[in-house]
Scaffold this motif. Structure first.
Motif, PDB file in Angstrom:
ATOM      1  N   GLN A 138      -0.194 -40.208 -24.363  1.00 54.06           N
ATOM      2  CA  GLN A 138       0.620 -41.166 -25.133  1.00 54.06           C
ATOM      3  C   GLN A 138       0.537 -40.883 -26.640  1.00 54.06           C
ATOM      4  OE1 GLN A 138      -0.680 -45.073 -23.973  1.00 54.06           O
ATOM      5  NE2 GLN A 138       0.709 -45.127 -22.200  1.00 54.06           N
ATOM      6  N   VAL A 139      -0.653 -40.522 -27.118  1.00 47.52           N
ATOM      7  CA  VAL A 139      -0.822 -40.204 -28.543  1.00 47.52           C
ATOM      8  C   VAL A 139       0.006 -38.960 -28.885  1.00 47.52           C
ATOM      9  CG1 VAL A 139      -2.464 -39.388 -30.297  1.00 47.52           C
ATOM     10  CG2 VAL A 139      -3.090 -41.293 -28.793  1.00 47.52           C
ATOM     11  N   GLU A 140      -0.085 -37.932 -28.054  1.00 48.28           N
ATOM     12  CA  GLU A 140       0.647 -36.699 -28.320  1.00 48.28           C
ATOM     13  C   GLU A 140       2.156 -36.895 -28.292  1.00 48.28           C
ATOM     14  OE1 GLU A 140      -0.738 -33.583 -25.719  1.00 48.28           O
ATOM     15  OE2 GLU A 140      -2.635 -33.369 -26.817  1.00 48.28           O
ATOM     16  N   ARG A 141       2.628 -37.840 -27.484  1.00 48.50           N
ATOM     17  CA  ARG A 141       4.070 -38.112 -27.414  1.00 48.50           C
ATOM     18  C   ARG A 141       4.504 -39.203 -28.389  1.00 48.50           C
ATOM     19  NH1 ARG A 141       5.368 -39.877 -21.926  1.00 48.50           N
ATOM     20  NH2 ARG A 141       3.200 -40.476 -21.790  1.00 48.50           N
ATOM     21  N   GLU A 142       3.606 -39.608 -29.277  1.00 50.78           N
ATOM     22  CA  GLU A 142       3.889 -40.616 -30.308  1.00 50.78           C
ATOM     23  C   GLU A 142       4.245 -41.987 -29.718  1.00 50.78           C
ATOM     24  OE1 GLU A 142       3.309 -39.818 -33.494  1.00 50.78           O
ATOM     25  OE2 GLU A 142       3.297 -37.635 -33.301  1.00 50.78           O
TER      26      GLU A 142
END
Length: 177
Positions: free
Chosen positions: A34-38
């Motif tokens: 989720q962090v990597e996909r903003e």
């Protein structure tokens, strides 16, 4: 700055999967995804933990160096038209003062000249694009025409003239213009 994209880039550079990074940072694989996909943002403490697992610091992570300009167009040139010496100088690399050389596009009108330059440390190189020039070095004069180049150490008084007009690329190292 897209934190997620930058974290993913670091993770991939380190050869880690999302699961491996999550295990090291004591987080879930879903959270890393989720962090990597903003889709979510980590807290500062969590971001610091992730960065530590990636072998970097928060200061290094947020230190963005501006990409240096490599190609310059006419809109980037700085131009000086000197009516007294009947020449036009275009600084074709506008930030060259920070570099070890300074290339110019010089156009001499018929009867034009460059400002006489006193001896200084450095060297100068030129390539005649059109017309012909006279290179005055101390008490000597050298001729160069279209397609020819010149080079000299700038330890004598020097300047260029043209009876019929000329265009040339002139490089000074270190910058002295």
């Amino acid at each position: 700055m897209e934190i997620g994209a930058k974290l993913k880039e670091l993770r991939v550079l380190k050869g880690l999967t999302q699961e491996e990074l999550a295990d090291r940072a004591e987080l879930s694989k879903g959270f890393i995804s989720q962090v990597e996909r903003e889709l979510t943002s980590p807290s500062i403490a969590t971001l610091m933990d992730i960065l530590q697992c990636l072998g970097t610091t928060i200061g290094e992570f947020f230190n963005e160096t501006l990409e240096e300009q490599i190609v310059f167009g006419k809109a980037d040139y700085f131009e000086k038209n000197d009516t007294e010496y009947r020449n036009n100088i275009k600084w074709i690399i506008p930030n060259a003062q920070k570099n070890t050389m300074e290339p110019l596009l010089l156009t001499l009108e018929a009867g034009g000249a460059t400002y006489p330059d006193n001896p200084h440390e450095g060297e100068e190189f030129g390539y005649v694009l059109s017309g012909s020039i006279s290179i005055h070095l101390g008490n000597k004069v050298y001729k160069a025409k279209k397609g020819e180049s010149f080079y000299y150490v700038a330890d004598k008084k020097h300047y260029l003239t043209s009876k019929s007009g000329a265009s040339l690329i002139w490089v000074s190292s270190p910058p002295s213009f």
